[in-house]
Structure formats: C-alpha cells, structure tokens
Design an enzyme around this catalytic site. Structure first.
Site, PDB file in Angstrom:
ATOM      1  N   HIS A 119       0.956  -1.267   0.084  1.00  0.00           N
ATOM      2  CA  HIS A 119       0.074   0.030  -0.044  1.00  0.00           C
ATOM      3  C   HIS A 119       0.995   1.179  -0.085  1.00  0.00           C
ATOM      4  CE1 HIS A 119       0.905  -0.500   4.346  1.00  0.00           C
ATOM      5  NE2 HIS A 119       0.634   0.669   4.390  1.00  0.00           N
TER       6      HIS A 119
ATOM      7  N   HIS B  64       1.046   3.936   1.873  1.00  0.00           N
ATOM      8  CA  HIS B  64       1.949   4.606   3.161  1.00  0.00           C
ATOM      9  C   HIS B  64       3.337   4.744   3.102  1.00  0.00           C
ATOM     10  CE1 HIS B  64      -2.019   4.030   5.813  1.00  0.00           C
ATOM     11  NE2 HIS B  64      -1.987   5.189   5.304  1.00  0.00           N
TER      12      HIS B  64
ATOM     13  N   ASP C 256       5.768   4.650   4.748  1.00  0.00           N
ATOM     14  CA  ASP C 256       6.822   3.719   5.278  1.00  0.00           C
ATOM     15  C   ASP C 256       7.099   2.499   4.391  1.00  0.00           C
ATOM     16  OD1 ASP C 256       4.141   3.358   6.430  1.00  0.00           O
ATOM     17  OD2 ASP C 256       4.861   2.056   7.620  1.00  0.00           O
ATOM     18  N   HIS C 257       6.117   2.246   3.304  1.00  0.00           N
ATOM     19  CA  HIS C 257       6.280   1.246   2.527  1.00  0.00           C
ATOM     20  C   HIS C 257       6.920   1.317   1.201  1.00  0.00           C
ATOM     21  CE1 HIS C 257       4.191  -1.691   5.469  1.00  0.00           C
ATOM     22  NE2 HIS C 257       3.804  -0.614   6.002  1.00  0.00           N
TER      23      HIS C 257
ATOM     24  N   HIS D 269      -6.920  -2.731   5.417  1.00  0.00           N
ATOM     25  CA  HIS D 269      -6.278  -1.578   6.097  1.00  0.00           C
ATOM     26  C   HIS D 269      -7.035  -0.106   5.753  1.00  0.00           C
ATOM     27  CE1 HIS D 269      -2.692   0.191   7.914  1.00  0.00           C
ATOM     28  NE2 HIS D 269      -2.245   0.917   6.948  1.00  0.00           N
TER      29      HIS D 269
ATOM     30  N   ASP E 125       0.272  -4.466   5.544  1.00  0.00           N
ATOM     31  CA  ASP E 125      -0.341  -3.978   6.958  1.00  0.00           C
ATOM     32  C   ASP E 125      -1.720  -4.280   6.921  1.00  0.00           C
ATOM     33  OD1 ASP E 125       1.987  -2.563   7.378  1.00  0.00           O
ATOM     34  OD2 ASP E 125       1.178  -0.784   7.504  1.00  0.00           O
TER      35      ASP E 125
ATOM     36  N   HIS F   1       6.602  -5.363  11.114  1.00  0.00           N
ATOM     37  CA  HIS F   1       5.910  -4.162  11.227  1.00  0.00           C
ATOM     38  C   HIS F   1       5.611  -3.899  12.782  1.00  0.00           C
ATOM     39  CE1 HIS F   1       3.012  -0.978  10.625  1.00  0.00           C
ATOM     40  NE2 HIS F   1       3.737  -0.568   9.393  1.00  0.00           N
TER      41      HIS F   1
END
Length: 305
Positions: free
Chosen positions: A61, A63, A65-66, A138, A208, A266
């Site tokens: 996804h 976000h 941090d990914h 998510h 996530d 995570h």
C-alpha cells in the site's frame, strides 16, 4: 534456494534498530522485494544481497513507510548500469506512483521501470512460481501477497526405468522433463517411472492489515506467514482503530491456517527496547513464531518426504 531477508521490520516510524518495512525474497538468485521503505538500499548493502538481480517490487500500500525507498533504489541501480526492466506491482494508483518515482529529481533512468496495478486475485507468473494478490483490510487500498512455487516433479525411479529397457543417459533426462520415449517399439511415459509430484513452498506476506479471511485462506498449510504484528494484546483497541493486528490475533490466524512458521513484522516503535510482550502474547497460542529483526535471514526448506 528460498531465503527471506528482513531488511526493515519497523512500524510507521523508523527506530534506531528497525528500518521501515522491506522484506526480500531470494529465490534461486532472483530477488523480489515486498515493500521498500526508507533506507532499503542501504539495508541491501549491509545484508550483501546485491541489487542488480532485483526483478520486481510488490508494494502492499502507499503509506510512506512502505514505498519511500523506491526512488533512491531505482536511481542507484541506474548509476550502476542496470539495463533490465524493473516491475513495480501494487494496488490502485500504482502506475501513477511509479511515474512520480521516476520523475523525482533531475535524473534520467537508463532502464525501464513499469508500474502494474493489481487487484485481489490477480496472479503474476514467475519462473517456477506465481505471486497472487490478496485482499487485506487496512485504512487505505492495500494488498497482501502469496508466493507459491510450482509443484516439483516426483522422484525418478531409476531401477524401474532400467527394467523397462531404458539405458542411463539422454532418455533418462527426457523422461524427467516430462516427455515420453520409445524403446524397442514401445513407448514409456513419464508417469511410468516418475513418482507423484511434490509440493513447492508457499510464503504469504500480509502487509499492514487486520486479520482477515483472504489472508487466512491463502495461508492454509503455508511454509511461512509473514504478518503485521504491530502490537501486543494490550493495544487491541488501537490495533482495530488503526487497522493493524495484535500478536494474539495473528497467532490465532496462523494456528487456524496450519502454517509451519509465523514471523511477526511491522513492529510498533513503542516496542523499540523490548518486543518480548509481542512474542509472549503470540506464543500462548502458536508455538513456532518469532519476531522479525532487521537483517535477519531465514531459509525455507522443502518439506520432508
């Protein structure tokens, strides 16, 4: 060889000992990334994984941090002379994000980077394996992924082949490749001298997510499940609100699915100094579980016969 290298195991915020999410699979020398958080290329250098054999990145996804590690990684590979195309797979808007990655900075890539949008159920075929996109739960559009190897041929029965008049040599190889051969006017089929097909290996990466039915079904009898294990059970309310999972919830899913090994990743920054609460909550339900650490490597063997 099927080796998993945990390049980043942290939650939304990096910590002094956990980078943001990035999990690499090395399958027979082909490198596949699941997520690519900030600093992934430096982690690849520390782990000595190499970069130029990277065939694809599967983003769970968008976000930050990914995916924040992607722009720097693709530019570094261009500096290093990469010519082969790189595929970036992910949920909706993957094509648009890929174009943004390529446009960042005054830099012209010297190889093709192509974004491909997937939806749950889509399959990406590789050499000897397939990766299936999974629906996850998510706070934004997201996917998990199941890497499933093709079945392996059954064992070749050398003694039976010789009794059927086949001499060791090229005809052995032809049968093992699945082709019939003719001996003394009669045909010998591969199934006459080969055992039943043997299963390949299965790895599931959740990204996530809340625990969900699609990940459960994909994980049935899997060799390895890598799942969002952001919180200990005491944070259950926040896990539900933020659309993450607790260790106990994931352990229950792993137990129901009958997975062989569970690795929690995570990990929230609140457990920077001590992830024992997460491990303890999980082990109450499912014994074969570990909490991932940055630069940890895990080999996935074939199952005993």
């Amino acid at each position: 060889m099927l080796r998993i290298i945990f390049l980043g195991t942290g939650g939304s915020l990096p910590t002094r000992n956990r980078n943001p999410s990035a999990v690499m699979v090395n399958r027979e020398g082909e490198l596949i990334l699941f997520d690519c958080g900030e600093g992934t290329q430096q982690q690849m250098m520390r782990a000595k994984t190499g970069m130029m054999s990277l065939s694809s990145i599967f983003v769970s996804h968008f976000h930050a941090d990914h995916f924040l590690g992607i722009p720097g990684l693709i530019q570094t590979m261009s500096f290093m002379g990469r010519k082969e195309p790189l595929m970036i797979y992910g949920p909706e808007n993957t094509r648009e994000f890929t174009e943004i990655f390529k446009a960042l900075g005054y830099f012209n890539l010297k190889y093709e980077v192509r974004g491909v949008q997937l939806k749950p159920g889509d399959i990406v075929e590789g050499e000897g394996y397939a990766i299936r996109a999974l629906k996850t739960e998510h706070s934004i559009p997201s996917l998990g992924y199941a890497l499933v190897e093709n079945p392996r041929p059954g064992r070749f029965n050398r003694e039976k082949a010789i009794k059927l008049g086949i001499q060791p040599g090229p005809l052995f190889s032809k049968l093992q490749r699945g082709n019939p051969v003719e001996v003394n006017g009669k045909f010998v089929r591969p199934e006459d001298v080969m055992g039943v097909p043997r299963p390949g290996r299965t790895i599931v990466y959740s990204g996530d997510t809340r625990p969900c039915e699609s990940v459960l079904e994909a994980s049935r009898d899997a060799d390895l499940l890598i799942h969002d294990g952001s919180f200990a059970n005491e944070m259950a309310d926040w896990a539900e609100e933020s659309k993450h999972s607790t260790a106990g919830e994931v352990a229950a899913l792993a137990k129901e699915a009958g997975v062989r090994k569970l690795i929690l990743s995570h990990i929230s920054s609140r457990y920077t100094d001590d992830s024992e609460p997460i491990l303890a909550d999980s082990k109450k339900i499912f014994e074969n579980v570990i909490v991932a650490e940055d630069l940890m490597e895990v080999e996935i063997p074939y199952r005993p016969e």
